[in-house]
Every structure is written in C-alpha cells, then in structure tokens.
Motif scaffolding. Structure first.
Motif, PDB file in Angstrom:
ATOM      1  N   ILE A   1     -84.168 -21.125   9.826  1.00 55.73           N
ATOM      2  CA  ILE A   1     -83.389 -19.886   9.763  1.00 55.73           C
ATOM      3  C   ILE A   1     -84.364 -18.733   9.798  1.00 55.73           C
ATOM      4  O   ILE A   1     -85.409 -18.774   9.146  1.00 55.73           O
ATOM      5  CB  ILE A   1     -82.539 -19.806   8.481  1.00 55.73           C
ATOM      6  N   GLN A   2     -84.041 -17.723  10.573  1.00 57.42           N
ATOM      7  CA  GLN A   2     -84.908 -16.553  10.658  1.00 57.42           C
ATOM      8  C   GLN A   2     -84.076 -15.319  10.336  1.00 57.42           C
ATOM      9  O   GLN A   2     -82.974 -15.151  10.855  1.00 57.42           O
ATOM     10  CB  GLN A   2     -85.523 -16.481  12.061  1.00 57.42           C
ATOM     11  N   THR A   3     -84.618 -14.484   9.452  1.00 59.45           N
ATOM     12  CA  THR A   3     -83.946 -13.221   9.121  1.00 59.45           C
ATOM     13  C   THR A   3     -84.983 -12.109   9.129  1.00 59.45           C
ATOM     14  O   THR A   3     -86.177 -12.374   9.189  1.00 59.45           O
ATOM     15  CB  THR A   3     -83.266 -13.276   7.734  1.00 59.45           C
TER      16      THR A   3
ATOM     17  N   ILE B   1     -89.689 -15.590  14.951  1.00 60.10           N
ATOM     18  CA  ILE B   1     -88.775 -16.244  15.896  1.00 60.10           C
ATOM     19  C   ILE B   1     -89.476 -17.419  16.579  1.00 60.10           C
ATOM     20  O   ILE B   1     -88.874 -18.489  16.774  1.00 60.10           O
ATOM     21  CB  ILE B   1     -88.248 -15.230  16.940  1.00 60.10           C
TER      22      ILE B   1
ATOM     23  N   ALA C   1     -89.402 -20.315  14.300  1.00 62.45           N
ATOM     24  CA  ALA C   1     -88.057 -20.891  14.178  1.00 62.45           C
ATOM     25  C   ALA C   1     -87.688 -21.682  15.432  1.00 62.45           C
ATOM     26  O   ALA C   1     -87.160 -22.801  15.351  1.00 62.45           O
ATOM     27  CB  ALA C   1     -87.037 -19.783  13.928  1.00 62.45           C
TER      28      ALA C   1
END
Lengths: 379, 179, 271
Positions: B36-38, B22, B25
C-alpha cells in the motif's frame, strides 16, 4: 513483469474510473475539487479514446445537470466531487430522483464543514447522502474500503442506477480515494453489466412514466423517436405535471419502494471475525481498515471482537444490523464524523444491546489504537 | 525473516519521494507481495516537507498507514525534523549527508551522500530519489524484492529516455551501502 | 403551413390551453419558435426543447418534441449535457429573464463561452411572474415590483450585450409584437453552428404592467412596437435609434463549435 499485467497499482480514485469504464460509462461532467480531482482527470484522458465524452462544467450544480442531460440521450453518465461540491449537487440530485434518471455521483469525502480540510479524510456526508436534497426520495449509496472494491462497487453503482432508474452515490473517503494498492482487473466476461430497460412498444403507445410490474418505467432516450416530457414537478404516468395530491403521493411512494423493497438485491456487506464476536465494531470505508487491524490485536488478547462492515450504506441494512444485535453484547460504530450512522444503528439495535460511538473529526483516519482504547475503556 | 516493512520517505516537494515509494509498491506487487502506498497532500505537501509511505507485507495489509516505521528516509533537514519522532527504536534512519542528526539514538543511522552521488555520478540531482531507492533496497535486505523486479519497476515508472540514467542511479545507491 | 396546421403538427393539443395569463407575450414568442422549426424542416424526433423554471419554462410541455423542464436557472447546464452527449440533436432552450440571468447567469455566460451549438431564447417580461411580480435583473431601474415597493435601485442587465461579451456567436433581439421578424431571428439562430442567444421581449400585463401602471395588454403591445427599432434602420438613420431599444440581428460571427472541437479529439484516437 509481463506487459499484459491483469493488475495495476492504482489509487482508489483511479480504480473508480476503471470501474466506471468497465461498466460502460460514456459521459462524465465535473468540476475540479480535492480530493476527487483524479477521477475527472482520468475520465478526461480516457473517455475520448473510447468515443465517450468528458466536459468540465462551470460548477457542480451544472455538472449534475449535465450528467442528467447525458443520461437522457442514453449514455451512462457519472460525476465526481467532494463535500462542498456535493452540497451544490443536491438540487439536481433530487431532480434525478423524481425524473428517474440513471447516473452515478461519486463523493470522495473530506473533512468539513464548509471548506474544512480539503486534503484530509472524513465521512461527514453519511447523512447528507441520504437527506441532502429536499423532499422524500430514494437513495442508494455504496461505500468501498479498498482500491479493488472501489472498482467493483463503481460497476455495481452503474448497474443499480440503470436497473432502478435512480441516481446512485458512491460514497468514498479520501483515505480510500488516494491510497494506492493492487487492482486486479476483471475480464469482460466476468463483469455483469446491466442496461436500462427500454420501451418495446411503438412510440405513439409509449407512456413515459408508466411503471411495469417491477415499479420501474422503461426509459427511452431523447432522439430515438419517443418524444416525451420530463419534469421535476410532481407528474403522472404520462410525465406531465399534476396537482393531484393523491398521484403526487403515489409517485413519491413508488420512487422509494422501487429501491427500498429491492434492498435484498443489493445488500452488500462484509463480516470480519464475527463467528463468535461478542463485541461488534460497525465500520465502513477507510475506518474499516483500522477496525480490522484493531480486531486482530484484540483477538490476540482473547477479546471476542468482530466487525460488520456495510458496503450498502443506504438504504440501511436493517435486517443484518438487527440480527447482529441479537447476539452482540455491545456495538461500537466507528466513523470519521461526529456521530452520524450511529443514529441509524442505535435506532435499529439500541433496544437489544448498547450501541456506542467512536468518532473523530480531526481530518485523520481513526487509528487501530483509538478503536482498541475506546473498546477497552468501555469495559 | 521478512514479514512486513513499513517505510516513510520524506524530502522537499519535487525530490520525487512519492515516485520512489510507488516504485517499491509496484515491485512488491510484481513479486507477489502486498503493498500500500500513501502520501501527503495539499498544504502539507507544498509546505516544504513531502512525505510518502509504503507498506510491503506478506500478509494482507489492513490499516493503510505506517504505524511501526521501520525505515525513514529524510533528504532534507526539514523532513528529518518533522518525521524523526515517528521512527521505531529498532528502525533505520537514512539521511542525506547535508542533514544534521542526533547521533545518540537507539536506531541505526546511515548518513550518506545521496544528493551528491546523484550529481557527481549521474550528473543531475533529479535522480536523488532513485539513488535513495538503491540505498533503501540494499538496507531492506535480500529476499524481499528481487533485483530484476526493482529494475523493471524503475524502468516502467521513469520517462523512457531516462531509464539508463535511473538504473545507474539505483546501482550507485546500492553501492553506498554495499560498497 | 397555416396556423392551425402548425398547431396540429407541433403542439400537444391535449396539454392546451396553456397556463399563461390573457395578454401575456409568451404564447406569441412560442409560436415564433415553432414556426422557425417548421421553416427549417427539422425532424421532430431530433429536436429537444429544454427550459428552467418560471412562466416561460412551461413552454416545452406544450410542444411535441423531446422536452425537458428542469430546475430554476439550470436549463443550459442540462442542455449542454444533452448536446455534448448527442451532437446530432437540435437543442433549443427557453428561459425567463430571472431564470437565465439571475440564478442561471453563470450557466449562461459559460454556455456562451463554450460556443456549444444550442439556441437559447429568453422570454423577457422584466419580472418574476410565476412567484407574483418580484423585480428581476431586467426590471428597469426605478420600476416597481413586489420586492421593490419603493422603486428598483438595481441596474438593469442588457442580456444581448452580456451574451455577446461572453462569447455567443449569434446574438439577436426581437419582440412578441414583431412576430415575423422574431421567426427569422430564431430561424437564423438555430442555423448558426454555435451558441445563439435570442432575447424575445415579452410582456406581463398581470404583474409588471399592473405594478407599473403600463395599461392593458393592448397598450403594452403598442409600447413594444413604439419603443423598438430595428438595427438596420438605425444604421441608415441613427437619429431614429435615440432612446429606443434596438432589435434585430445584433451580432453574427461564427467560431469553432464545442462538440465539433471535441469530435476532433475523439477522431484522433480512431484508427
């Protein structure tokens, strides 16, 4: 970095709450379920700060009931859930349709059936969104494909619910609900807010379900002096039950027409590299992200491929899909289910060009390579 | 010249790899890039190997998942075993020194005392994730995200009372690469 | 106010006559609800009457308030939304026995647990009347229904015990025969700032009575009279309570109310 950033890195689920608050949400009732829980958590955190109200109900049946109650008092209301909870909400969803109660129902789709894969993405409720509750009824369902669009479509969902006095489904998927990306907040002045039409007559002249020209009856809130009756039974324009078959039929027709005849008002869609596309991928939600990447790669190899992405899933964008079929040589419907929206597209376009399925039910997002392989294999 | 970096950060649950992703990002957005963070959820996340992904790009990011894994961080053996196959052959592997790795590989391997640096230099293993952020930041190369942006992104995301410790951890991480 | 004035003021005259069978106890119970509201002088615009599905659920349609006829078993969940969204409203819920305790059992116990300021009144006629006489959770063990042709083998719910156990702060039982007492129980229930549960014993000569050879409505009303005894009487003379149904105020123990507790949270953020 400034402290007053007009953007934030947020999850789709968080963006949904931001959108709801921007639209004027004041009431949320829900029940925890993965992968939608963040929507309830954030609503619980934020609503009391603005004088709004959150409640965790005993199940999703009760959650749907409670938001109908909340809406009847005049508060903009929402609930959020995932597959199993969406099934439980169907009963009272139908009530909201026939009683014409504005509200927003978010379904962050996960892999099913039943408990399935609770943390994995799917798009298995495309048909349930339309046909899940018994009886014929109107449905508006919107499917966003990004964090930004989730915010914007949640605002639109509230506006459409208020404008058409009908429940609106925000049909998300786990991919979009859980990914974090940039959300640029809109200034209040840039956001269009629609509020339900209120009666302007005196209470004693109020006929609660008498539609105006636009087929929509003005809605009074409980407690405002308009004492009226609301029922899930077929009712006449007074709101009281009727066994008159003609009136019952007319009621269902009006409910459907007030939504479907206004489809041009909320035909949201996106086109990607469609100008000269001979092959069209129809994709929505998370899968459309894969489709765009696949299209970029195929375009590099000279393949004329583009994407049509419905954001308004229900009612189906018949006009637009039919027009695509006039020029496309083939259409691929890519969806994270075993083939659902395919049948709608095939019905509309199938007589004009071949319509094919790209499906996946493993609880994983369809990859760009899978789309490329399906299209190459189809040649 | 940098155009797109796809990173996968893995470790055991509680090591803070999601926060690390995070932070990248956040910083990327602050510097005008796309990100984009997943992350992994549920049984996968609780089963010992937690995974977070972050993609940073100059262009719009469409497909949100890592496809060409440029940098893989593995803080534990379990996470290394689980995710190593996905690393690109031209990529970079960063592991804690406690992890046994196959050295006969095409990608670059950095086996570093990440967890021990956190314990010895900062006094708590809790900041291993931020030491990792320093390492990954140094490996990403200059000109992707500015140092100042990284520092303010870390400051924004960690508990206020721990900001100094975390900034120090970030700097210790950079030192593991740059000396 | 005399009976005709009450009818004039609170009933939707054009919706009468009601659909209930001759001899049904529901009309009498509904009159008690109306008299209690009148006694308390509630503003009609601020009263919401909510119901589920079944014979009892038709009651709100006859009343000149804000009225909501919902889905089977869910009345309390709708009512909870209304009360939480606008705590100024007086929310009264009328349910049947199957409605409240079978399909709606989960909503009932959780509404009790929250102690949200709703007055729930169950018109208990021991049968599913609307669908033609099937046994319900309050059909006595051994009695007959169309789905219990060989006698009901289920145990019977004591609804008042259930409500008290689940956290209702006011619990009472009355009957369609003891109309004056019922008026007062409902009145006190509405006054209780919290969840009030009032069981109103009704009677269904058409289905329950016929199926179980209980005689006509008059005989069934007499049975209500003879089989019930007030709690206060039993407290003085316990022997009078043997084999009787205890009526009256059974429990009254105020606790913090849900919407007030939520208001405390809202107020924290008001500067």
């Amino acid at each position: 970095m400034s402290n007053n950033k007009s953007y934030k890195l947020l999850q789709g689920n968080e963006a949904c709450v931001e959108g709801a608050l921007a639209a004027g949400m004041k009431f949320f009732a829900g029940y925890p379920i993965t992968p939608s829980t963040e929507i309830a958590e954030l609503s619980a955190q934020k609503l009391p700060k603005i004088g709004g109200r959150f409640i965790q109900m005993e199940d999703e049946i009760a959650s749907m009931a409670a938001i109908i109650g909340g809406s009847l008092t005049g508060l903009k209301s929402m609930t959020a859930t995932s597959g199993p909870g969406f099934s439980l909400m169907q009963e009272n969803f139908g009530y909201a349709c026939i009683a014409e109660i504005p509200c927003v129902v978010v379904n962050v789709q996960r892999a099913g059936p039943s408990t399935g894969l609770p943390t994995s993405p799917a798009q298995g409720e495309v048909m349930q969104a339309k046909w899940g509750t018994h009886g014929d009824h109107p449905v508006i369902a919107l499917t966003p494909n990004s964090v930004q669009e989730t915010y914007e479509m949640t605002i639109k969902a509230f506006n459409l619910a208020e404008k058409y006095r009908t429940p609106v489904i925000l049909l998300m998927d786990e991919t979009v609900g859980h990914m974090r990306e940039k959300l640029t907040f809109k200034d209040e002045s840039e956001i269009e807010i629609i509020n339900r039409k209120k009666p302007t007559c005196a209470p004693e002249e109020y006929v609660a379900y008498r539609p105006e020209e636009d087929m929509i009856p003005p809605m009074a809130s409980f407690g405002e002096g308009y004492r009226y009756h609301v029922t899930g039974l077929s009712h006449d324009e007074t709101g009281f039950p009727t066994n008159n078959n003609k009136l019952a039929g007319e009621q269902v027709e009006r409910l459907i027409n007030k939504v479907e005849q206004n489809i041009d008002d909320f035909s949201y869609y996106d086109e990607y590299k469609m100008e000269d596309a001979e092959i069209v991928v129809l994709a929505f939600g998370g899968v459309s992200r894969s489709a765009m990447t696949a299209i970029d790669e195929m375009r590099e190899n000279g393949i004329k491929v583009g994407m049509f992405r419905p954001i308004t899933m229900w009612p189906v964008l018949e006009k637009q899909i039919s027009a695509i079929a006039d020029t496309a040589k083939e259409i691929y419907v890519a969806e994270m289910n075993y083939g659902q929206y395919f049948y709608e597209v095939d019905r509309i376009a199938g007589k004009k060009c071949p319509v094919k399925k790209i499906v996946k039910v493993t609880g994983e997002l369809i990859t760009p390579n899978e789309i490329i392989a399906a299209i190459n294999g189809g040649k | 010249m940098f155009n797109k970096i796809e990173m996968r950060l893995s470790g055991s649950g509680g090591q803070g790899v999601i926060l690390a992703a995070i932070i990248f990002a956040d910083a990327a957005l602050a510097d005008g890039l796309n990100a984009i963070q997943t992350q992994s959820y549920g049984p996968e996340a609780r089963g010992g190997a937690s995974k977070a992904e972050v993609i940073i790009s100059k262009d719009e990011i469409k497909y949100p998942k890592v496809t060409k894994n440029d940098i893989l961080l593995a803080l534990t053996q379990k996470s290394y075993d689980k995710y190593i196959a996905s690393l690109d052959k031209d990529g970079i592997l960063v592991v804690d020194e406690s992890v046994n790795v196959n050295e006969d590989v095409p990608y670059k391997v950095y086996k570093l005392p990440i967890i021990n640096t956190a314990i010895n230099s900062i006094g708590t293993h809790m900041v291993s994730n931020i030491v990792s952020v320093g390492v990954l930041y140094a490996l990403m190369g200059d000109g992707v995200i500015s140092y100042d942006t990284m520092v303010s992104s870390i400051s924004d995301r960690v508990p206020p009372t721990t900001i100094d410790k975390n900034i120090k951890a970030f700097e210790e991480g950079i030192k593991l690469i740059r000396g | 106010m005399n009976a005709s004035e009450i009818t004039q003021k609170y009933y939707r005259a054009d919706k009468l006559p009601h659909i209930w069978c001759p001899g049904c106890g529901h009309g009498t119970l509904l009159n008690s609800v109306v008299r209690a509201i009148d006694k308390l002088g509630l503003n009609k615009d601020e009263v919401v009457v909510v119901s589920g599905i079944g014979c009892s659920s038709r009651a709100p349609g006859y009343l000149d308030f804000n009225t909501l006829h919902t889905t089977h078993g869910r009345a309390l969940a709708f009512a909870t939304g209304i009360k939480h969204a606008n705590p100024k409203l007086h929310v009264i819920v009328i349910m049947g026995d199957g409605d409240s305790s079978a399909i709606g059992g989960n909503h009932l116990i959780h509404a009790c647990r929250r102690n949200i300021d709703i007055t729930a009144i169950v018109f208990n006629n021991n049968i599913y009347g609307m669908t033609g006489g099937q046994y319900s959770p309050t059909t006595p063990h051994g009695d007959f229904g169309t789905t219990a042709p060989y006698g009901n083998i289920d145990s019977t719910f004591d609804l008042c015990n259930l409500a008290q156990g689940a956290g209702a702060t006011y619990v009472a039982r009355g009957t369609a025969y003891h109309a004056n007492a019922m008026d007062k129980l409902i009145e006190k229930g509405i006054q209780n700032k919290g969840f009030s549960f009032i069981e109103g014993l009704s009677l269904c000569p058409t289905y329950y009575g016929r199926k179980n050879k209980k005689g006509d409505a008059v005989k069934m009303f007499s049975f209500l009279k003879d089989s019930c005894v007030d709690k206060k009487v039993v407290e003085k003379k316990p022997e009078l309570g043997e084999n009787k149904v205890i009526i009256g105020e059974l429990y009254n123990n105020p606790k913090p109310e849900y919407t007030e507790s939520y208001q405390v949270i809202i107020d924290k953020f008001q500067k």
